[in-house]
Design a protein around this motif. Structure first.
Motif, mmCIF file in Angstrom:
data_model
loop_
_atom_site.group_PDB
_atom_site.id
_atom_site.type_symbol
_atom_site.label_atom_id
_atom_site.label_comp_id
_atom_site.label_asym_id
_atom_site.label_seq_id
_atom_site.Cartn_x
_atom_site.Cartn_y
_atom_site.Cartn_z
ATOM 1 N N ARG A 166 6.217 -0.226 -8.727
ATOM 2 C CA ARG A 166 4.787 0.129 -8.740
ATOM 3 C C ARG A 166 4.207 -0.144 -10.129
ATOM 4 O O ARG A 166 3.687 0.748 -10.799
ATOM 5 C CB ARG A 166 4.585 1.583 -8.296
ATOM 6 C CG ARG A 166 3.154 1.939 -7.974
ATOM 7 C CD ARG A 166 2.611 1.252 -6.751
ATOM 8 N NE ARG A 166 1.156 1.171 -6.777
ATOM 9 C CZ ARG A 166 0.441 0.379 -6.003
ATOM 10 N NH1 ARG A 166 1.032 -0.421 -5.135
ATOM 11 N NH2 ARG A 166 -0.855 0.361 -6.081
ATOM 12 N N LYS A 167 4.371 -1.398 -10.559
ATOM 13 C CA LYS A 167 3.826 -1.903 -11.827
ATOM 14 C C LYS A 167 4.438 -1.224 -13.053
ATOM 15 O O LYS A 167 3.874 -1.282 -14.153
ATOM 16 C CB LYS A 167 2.300 -1.772 -11.854
ATOM 17 C CG LYS A 167 1.623 -2.486 -10.687
ATOM 18 C CD LYS A 167 0.169 -2.085 -10.491
ATOM 19 C CE LYS A 167 -0.359 -2.658 -9.185
ATOM 20 N NZ LYS A 167 -1.659 -2.156 -8.800
ATOM 21 N N SER A 169 5.037 2.064 -13.135
ATOM 22 C CA SER A 169 4.635 3.476 -13.181
ATOM 23 C C SER A 169 5.742 4.418 -12.723
ATOM 24 O O SER A 169 5.780 5.576 -13.135
ATOM 25 C CB SER A 169 3.376 3.701 -12.348
ATOM 26 O OG SER A 169 3.609 3.391 -10.985
ATOM 27 N N GLU A 175 0.548 4.391 -16.631
ATOM 28 C CA GLU A 175 0.035 5.595 -15.965
ATOM 29 C C GLU A 175 0.267 5.520 -14.452
ATOM 30 O O GLU A 175 0.153 4.447 -13.866
ATOM 31 C CB GLU A 175 -1.481 5.708 -16.211
ATOM 32 C CG GLU A 175 -1.849 6.101 -17.634
ATOM 33 C CD GLU A 175 -1.366 7.499 -17.977
ATOM 34 O OE1 GLU A 175 -1.670 8.435 -17.208
ATOM 35 O OE2 GLU A 175 -0.660 7.643 -18.999
ATOM 36 N N PRO A 176 0.570 6.654 -13.827
ATOM 37 C CA PRO A 176 0.721 6.652 -12.369
ATOM 38 C C PRO A 176 -0.583 6.254 -11.676
ATOM 39 O O PRO A 176 -1.670 6.519 -12.198
ATOM 40 C CB PRO A 176 1.080 8.101 -12.036
ATOM 41 C CG PRO A 176 1.187 8.844 -13.304
ATOM 42 C CD PRO A 176 0.758 7.962 -14.434
ATOM 43 N N ASP A 177 -0.475 5.614 -10.515
ATOM 44 C CA ASP A 177 -1.662 5.382 -9.691
ATOM 45 C C ASP A 177 -1.476 6.118 -8.363
ATOM 46 O O ASP A 177 -0.542 6.900 -8.205
ATOM 47 C CB ASP A 177 -1.937 3.876 -9.518
ATOM 48 C CG ASP A 177 -0.864 3.171 -8.706
ATOM 49 O OD1 ASP A 177 -0.120 3.853 -7.959
ATOM 50 O OD2 ASP A 177 -0.770 1.936 -8.804
ATOM 51 N N LYS A 178 -2.362 5.850 -7.417
ATOM 52 C CA LYS A 178 -2.347 6.669 -6.198
ATOM 53 C C LYS A 178 -1.100 6.445 -5.350
ATOM 54 O O LYS A 178 -0.837 7.248 -4.444
ATOM 55 C CB LYS A 178 -3.617 6.419 -5.369
ATOM 56 C CG LYS A 178 -3.738 5.016 -4.844
ATOM 57 C CD LYS A 178 -5.007 4.849 -4.015
ATOM 58 C CE LYS A 178 -5.076 3.393 -3.572
ATOM 59 N NZ LYS A 178 -6.217 2.893 -2.992
ATOM 60 N N HIS A 179 -0.349 5.387 -5.610
ATOM 61 C CA HIS A 179 0.857 5.136 -4.823
ATOM 62 C C HIS A 179 2.154 5.360 -5.591
ATOM 63 O O HIS A 179 3.236 5.099 -5.068
ATOM 64 C CB HIS A 179 0.826 3.713 -4.246
ATOM 65 C CG HIS A 179 -0.209 3.542 -3.179
ATOM 66 N ND1 HIS A 179 -1.092 2.485 -3.150
ATOM 67 C CD2 HIS A 179 -0.521 4.326 -2.109
ATOM 68 C CE1 HIS A 179 -1.897 2.615 -2.115
ATOM 69 N NE2 HIS A 179 -1.577 3.717 -1.471
ATOM 70 N N THR A 180 2.045 5.822 -6.827
ATOM 71 C CA THR A 180 3.259 6.015 -7.632
ATOM 72 C C THR A 180 4.171 7.076 -7.020
ATOM 73 O O THR A 180 5.380 6.853 -6.857
ATOM 74 C CB THR A 180 2.883 6.395 -9.079
ATOM 75 O OG1 THR A 180 2.073 5.359 -9.628
ATOM 76 C CG2 THR A 180 4.126 6.580 -9.932
#
Ligand code: DHB
Ligand code: MG
Length: 215
Positions: A166-167, A169, A175-180
């Motif tokens: 997830r990139k 993350s 930074e975490p995103d909504k799918h982390t």
């Protein structure tokens, strides 16, 4: 010390990843046609081709066709007579992928099915079991796709799943995103799944890979 980076990626690709004109076109043309530029990296494609050949796959399944870049790699790894079924929800993506498959000389080996993959999967057990399954679609669907894959992969068959990092993350690199969080949860489940011998291939955005070792 871990030193894998873009330079090593380029080094590996220069030695092992023979991208021909058709693959390059599939990669470069998709964004111009309005598709998101989120296809796998060349070395990830080569790795899929390697896995498909290593498990002697004749029946392969892909969930998430996008512009067909990964499908070309998978199709080129199939044993003689092998076939790939690839599922895609967006008709435009399927159309673009069909063109890329034709240009790559693999169209006869690939069948694109257009629709919601969860629906399409309902009738697919009759065409299995599959030797190789690649999941690269909406992240919220991953748990159900894995449930299906575990039921419909043959013993010693391989399941590959894209975007384990997830990139970056999942490991706190960005930074975490909504799918982390769901990716971290999915990775934990995959790692703990006793029917799979598994790991992450750490190129690109991370490729979960598991071989089915027990029923
Ligand atoms: C996204 C999805 C992917 O499958 C990928 O490889 C990269 C990004 C996304 O939805 O952001
Ligand atoms: Mg992906």
């Amino acid at each position: 010390m871990t030193i894998y980076n873009d330079e090593f990626s380029a080094y590996i690709n220069s030695l092992f990843v023979p991208e021909d004109a058709a693959l390059r076109r599939a990669r470069e043309d998709s964004p111009k046609r309005g598709l998101p530029a989120i296809q796998i990296k060349p070395e990830e494609g080569r790795f899929l081709q390697f896995l498909v050949r290593a498990c002697g796959a004749q029946k392969a399944l892909e969930i998430g066709t996008l512009g067909g870049y990964s499908g070309i790699w998978i199709a080129r790894g199939l044993s003689p007579g092998g076939r790939l079924i690839t599922l895609e929800v967006e008709p435009l993506h399927a159309q673009v992928a069909a063109e890329h498959f034709a240009a790559a000389g693999v169209a006869e080996r690939i069948e694109i099915r257009v629709g919601n993959a969860h629906d399409l999967l309902k009738s697919l057990p009759a065409e299995g079991p599959f030797d190789f399954i690649f999941i690269d679609a909406e992240k919220t669907g991953y748990p159900r796709y894995l449930d299906w894959a575990l039921e419909n992969i043959r013993l010693n068959g391989v399941i590959a799943v894209h975007n384990a990092f997830r990139k970056g993350s999942v490991a706190g690199l960005v930074e975490p995103d909504k799918h982390t969080a769901i990716t971290q949860e999915f990775n934990r489940r995959f790692a703990g799944e006793s029917r799979l011998l598994s790991t992450i291939f750490p190129a690109g955005d991370g490729m979960l890979v598991g071989v089915k070792v027990s029923n």
